[in-house]
Design a protein around this motif. Sequence first.
Motif, mmCIF file in Angstrom:
data_model
loop_
_atom_site.group_PDB
_atom_site.id
_atom_site.type_symbol
_atom_site.label_atom_id
_atom_site.label_comp_id
_atom_site.label_asym_id
_atom_site.label_seq_id
_atom_site.Cartn_x
_atom_site.Cartn_y
_atom_site.Cartn_z
ATOM 1 N N GLY A 295 42.629 38.266 41.913
ATOM 2 C CA GLY A 295 41.664 39.336 42.170
ATOM 3 C C GLY A 295 40.426 38.939 42.951
ATOM 4 N N PRO A 296 39.668 37.974 42.517
ATOM 5 C CA PRO A 296 38.434 37.658 43.227
ATOM 6 C C PRO A 296 38.662 37.200 44.667
ATOM 7 N N ALA A 297 39.730 36.485 44.943
ATOM 8 C CA ALA A 297 39.956 36.012 46.302
ATOM 9 C C ALA A 297 40.237 37.191 47.233
ATOM 10 N N ILE A 298 40.986 38.181 46.755
ATOM 11 C CA ILE A 298 41.289 39.346 47.585
ATOM 12 C C ILE A 298 40.025 40.158 47.823
ATOM 13 N N VAL A 299 39.239 40.313 46.773
ATOM 14 C CA VAL A 299 37.987 41.065 46.911
ATOM 15 C C VAL A 299 37.053 40.353 47.882
ATOM 16 N N GLU A 300 36.965 39.037 47.774
ATOM 17 C CA GLU A 300 36.113 38.271 48.680
ATOM 18 C C GLU A 300 36.575 38.417 50.127
ATOM 19 N N ALA A 301 37.906 38.398 50.333
ATOM 20 C CA ALA A 301 38.419 38.549 51.694
ATOM 21 C C ALA A 301 38.101 39.940 52.222
ATOM 22 N N LEU B 141 35.572 41.886 51.286
ATOM 23 C CA LEU B 141 34.139 41.961 51.561
ATOM 24 C C LEU B 141 33.778 41.165 52.813
ATOM 25 N N TYR B 142 34.422 40.021 53.033
ATOM 26 C CA TYR B 142 34.163 39.243 54.238
ATOM 27 C C TYR B 142 34.556 40.043 55.473
ATOM 28 N N GLY B 143 35.721 40.692 55.424
ATOM 29 C CA GLY B 143 36.162 41.513 56.561
ATOM 30 C C GLY B 143 35.256 42.706 56.770
ATOM 31 N N LEU B 144 34.783 43.312 55.664
ATOM 32 C CA LEU B 144 33.892 44.454 55.776
ATOM 33 C C LEU B 144 32.559 44.025 56.404
ATOM 34 N N GLN B 145 32.040 42.877 55.970
ATOM 35 C CA GLN B 145 30.794 42.369 56.525
ATOM 36 C C GLN B 145 30.950 41.995 57.995
ATOM 37 N N ALA B 146 32.094 41.392 58.347
ATOM 38 C CA ALA B 146 32.333 41.041 59.750
ATOM 39 C C ALA B 146 32.434 42.282 60.596
ATOM 40 N N GLY B 147 33.027 43.331 60.073
ATOM 41 C CA GLY B 147 33.141 44.571 60.821
ATOM 42 C C GLY B 147 31.810 45.242 61.039
#
Length: 115
Positions: free
Chosen positions: A95-101, A103-109
């Motif tokens: 769970g946390p790794a998927i959420v982090e990925a 959020l990282y993609g959302l922030q990059a976007g």
Amino acid sequence: MLSQFKHAAARTARRAGLLCGGAVLMLVGLAFLTASLWLHLSLVYGAVFAATVIGTAYFGIGLLIVGIAAAGEKRMPVEEHPPVHVHKRPPPADGPAIVEAFLYGLQAGTSAKKS
């Protein structure tokens, strides 16, 4: 696809015809060999001996063929109940790794959108 089926059927029919023809020729040859053996044995030893030898030979060969056919048959065990397939759940995702990925993609976007 149909031509492949026709080719396979023709090849099988040819093979079956050749096998049947060969079997007939072998039977005719066996009949002549039996007659020849009968004539030889009946002239040398008599008709009763010839009949005994030829009959015993054919009976023994027949027993061997039946024995080979009976012993060569291996039967597969029959299952009375079909096997039950248990559907396993996939292992839970980390769970946390998927959420982090995500959020990282959302922030990059969003940062790419601002620049």
